[in-house]
Motif scaffolding. Sequence first.
Motif, PDB file in Angstrom:
ATOM      1  N   SER A   1       0.811  -1.220   0.000  1.00 47.24           N
ATOM      2  CA  SER A   1       0.000   0.000   0.000  1.00 47.24           C
ATOM      3  C   SER A   1       0.847   1.275   0.000  1.00 47.24           C
ATOM      4  O   SER A   1       0.372   2.332  -0.411  1.00 47.24           O
ATOM      5  CB  SER A   1      -0.971  -0.004   1.183  1.00 47.24           C
ATOM      6  OG  SER A   1      -0.263  -0.046   2.401  1.00 47.24           O
TER       7      SER A   1
ATOM      8  N   ARG B   1       0.950   3.526  -3.290  1.00 49.35           N
ATOM      9  CA  ARG B   1      -0.053   4.540  -3.662  1.00 49.35           C
ATOM     10  C   ARG B   1       0.463   5.941  -3.356  1.00 49.35           C
ATOM     11  O   ARG B   1       0.302   6.853  -4.154  1.00 49.35           O
ATOM     12  CB  ARG B   1      -1.353   4.288  -2.913  1.00 49.35           C
ATOM     13  CG  ARG B   1      -2.135   3.116  -3.400  1.00 49.35           C
ATOM     14  CD  ARG B   1      -3.517   3.059  -2.744  1.00 49.35           C
ATOM     15  NE  ARG B   1      -4.149   1.807  -3.047  1.00 49.35           N
ATOM     16  CZ  ARG B   1      -4.249   0.791  -2.202  1.00 49.35           C
ATOM     17  NH1 ARG B   1      -3.764   0.873  -0.980  1.00 49.35           N
ATOM     18  NH2 ARG B   1      -4.855  -0.323  -2.570  1.00 49.35           N
TER      19      ARG B   1
ATOM     20  N   TYR C   1      -1.327  11.392 -10.651  1.00 48.89           N
ATOM     21  CA  TYR C   1      -2.719  11.208 -11.033  1.00 48.89           C
ATOM     22  C   TYR C   1      -3.500  12.501 -10.837  1.00 48.89           C
ATOM     23  O   TYR C   1      -3.232  13.264  -9.912  1.00 48.89           O
ATOM     24  CB  TYR C   1      -3.356  10.096 -10.194  1.00 48.89           C
ATOM     25  CG  TYR C   1      -2.827   8.729 -10.541  1.00 48.89           C
ATOM     26  CD1 TYR C   1      -3.447   7.961 -11.519  1.00 48.89           C
ATOM     27  CD2 TYR C   1      -1.703   8.204  -9.913  1.00 48.89           C
ATOM     28  CE1 TYR C   1      -2.958   6.707 -11.856  1.00 48.89           C
ATOM     29  CE2 TYR C   1      -1.204   6.950 -10.249  1.00 48.89           C
ATOM     30  CZ  TYR C   1      -1.839   6.211 -11.225  1.00 48.89           C
ATOM     31  OH  TYR C   1      -1.354   4.983 -11.553  1.00 48.89           O
TER      32      TYR C   1
ATOM     33  N   PRO D   1     -11.611   6.558 -12.627  1.00 53.29           N
ATOM     34  CA  PRO D   1     -10.661   5.895 -11.726  1.00 53.29           C
ATOM     35  C   PRO D   1      -9.677   5.016 -12.495  1.00 53.29           C
ATOM     36  O   PRO D   1     -10.042   4.336 -13.447  1.00 53.29           O
ATOM     37  CB  PRO D   1     -11.547   5.043 -10.824  1.00 53.29           C
ATOM     38  CG  PRO D   1     -12.910   5.621 -10.941  1.00 53.29           C
ATOM     39  CD  PRO D   1     -12.995   6.216 -12.312  1.00 53.29           C
ATOM     40  N   SER D   2      -8.451   5.047 -12.057  1.00 50.94           N
ATOM     41  CA  SER D   2      -7.392   4.260 -12.698  1.00 50.94           C
ATOM     42  C   SER D   2      -7.333   2.865 -12.097  1.00 50.94           C
ATOM     43  O   SER D   2      -8.012   2.562 -11.115  1.00 50.94           O
ATOM     44  CB  SER D   2      -6.044   4.941 -12.480  1.00 50.94           C
ATOM     45  OG  SER D   2      -5.658   4.793 -11.124  1.00 50.94           O
TER      46      SER D   2
ATOM     47  N   ASP E   1      -5.761   0.446  -9.680  1.00 53.41           N
ATOM     48  CA  ASP E   1      -5.125   0.663  -8.381  1.00 53.41           C
ATOM     49  C   ASP E   1      -3.612   0.441  -8.519  1.00 53.41           C
ATOM     50  O   ASP E   1      -3.183  -0.594  -9.033  1.00 53.41           O
ATOM     51  CB  ASP E   1      -5.715  -0.333  -7.385  1.00 53.41           C
ATOM     52  CG  ASP E   1      -5.188  -0.187  -5.969  1.00 53.41           C
ATOM     53  OD1 ASP E   1      -4.172   0.515  -5.750  1.00 53.41           O
ATOM     54  OD2 ASP E   1      -5.779  -0.799  -5.078  1.00 53.41           O
TER      55      ASP E   1
ATOM     56  N   VAL F   1      -2.397  -2.911  -7.381  1.00 53.92           N
ATOM     57  CA  VAL F   1      -2.668  -3.989  -8.337  1.00 53.92           C
ATOM     58  C   VAL F   1      -1.607  -3.973  -9.431  1.00 53.92           C
ATOM     59  O   VAL F   1      -1.085  -5.025  -9.818  1.00 53.92           O
ATOM     60  CB  VAL F   1      -4.090  -3.863  -8.933  1.00 53.92           C
ATOM     61  CG1 VAL F   1      -4.292  -4.836 -10.084  1.00 53.92           C
ATOM     62  CG2 VAL F   1      -5.141  -4.077  -7.855  1.00 53.92           C
TER      63      VAL F   1
END
Length: 165
Positions: A37, A40, A47, A53-54, A56, A59
């Motif tokens: 995480s 991000r 972004y 929404p892109s 993640d 992911v």
Amino acid sequence: MMGSKERQFAPLCNQSIEDLVPADHLYRHLDAKLDLSFAREWVADLYAEVGRPSLDPVVFWKLQLVLFFEGLRSERQLMRVVADRLSLRWYVSFDLDERPPDHSSLTRIRERYGLAIFERFFERVVEMCREAGLIWGKELYFDATKARANAALDGTVPRFYWKAK
């Protein structure tokens, strides 16, 4: 009497990928040990605040790890394998009815992030693996295969060097 099997699939009632991937699977172990995480935050400034929404970023990075762990050579091949394997769908959080992203999306994301972010990410992942006891640094394996290359025919090496002996 010889049986014959026809291809007929019933809907998966009361089952999910969660039920189908073994508890001791490699990707479950990775997911438990590597919290990605942090990635991000590293790419948040790349972004826009509004829009569609892109994918993640976590992911995306998990897909890059799968590319490495599975020894895959392209993002096209990666996405074919992810679409086909339950354990990989589970790892990257795509349910059976979800379509994984197109390989071209991964290319655009990779270009957006750039080499510096990739190097920083993989250095952090190696450190996390060391902290989690997944690597220990006592053994080193490398491939030292010698192969004649033709990539520098116009370089400083005379052309006759590359002819078969």
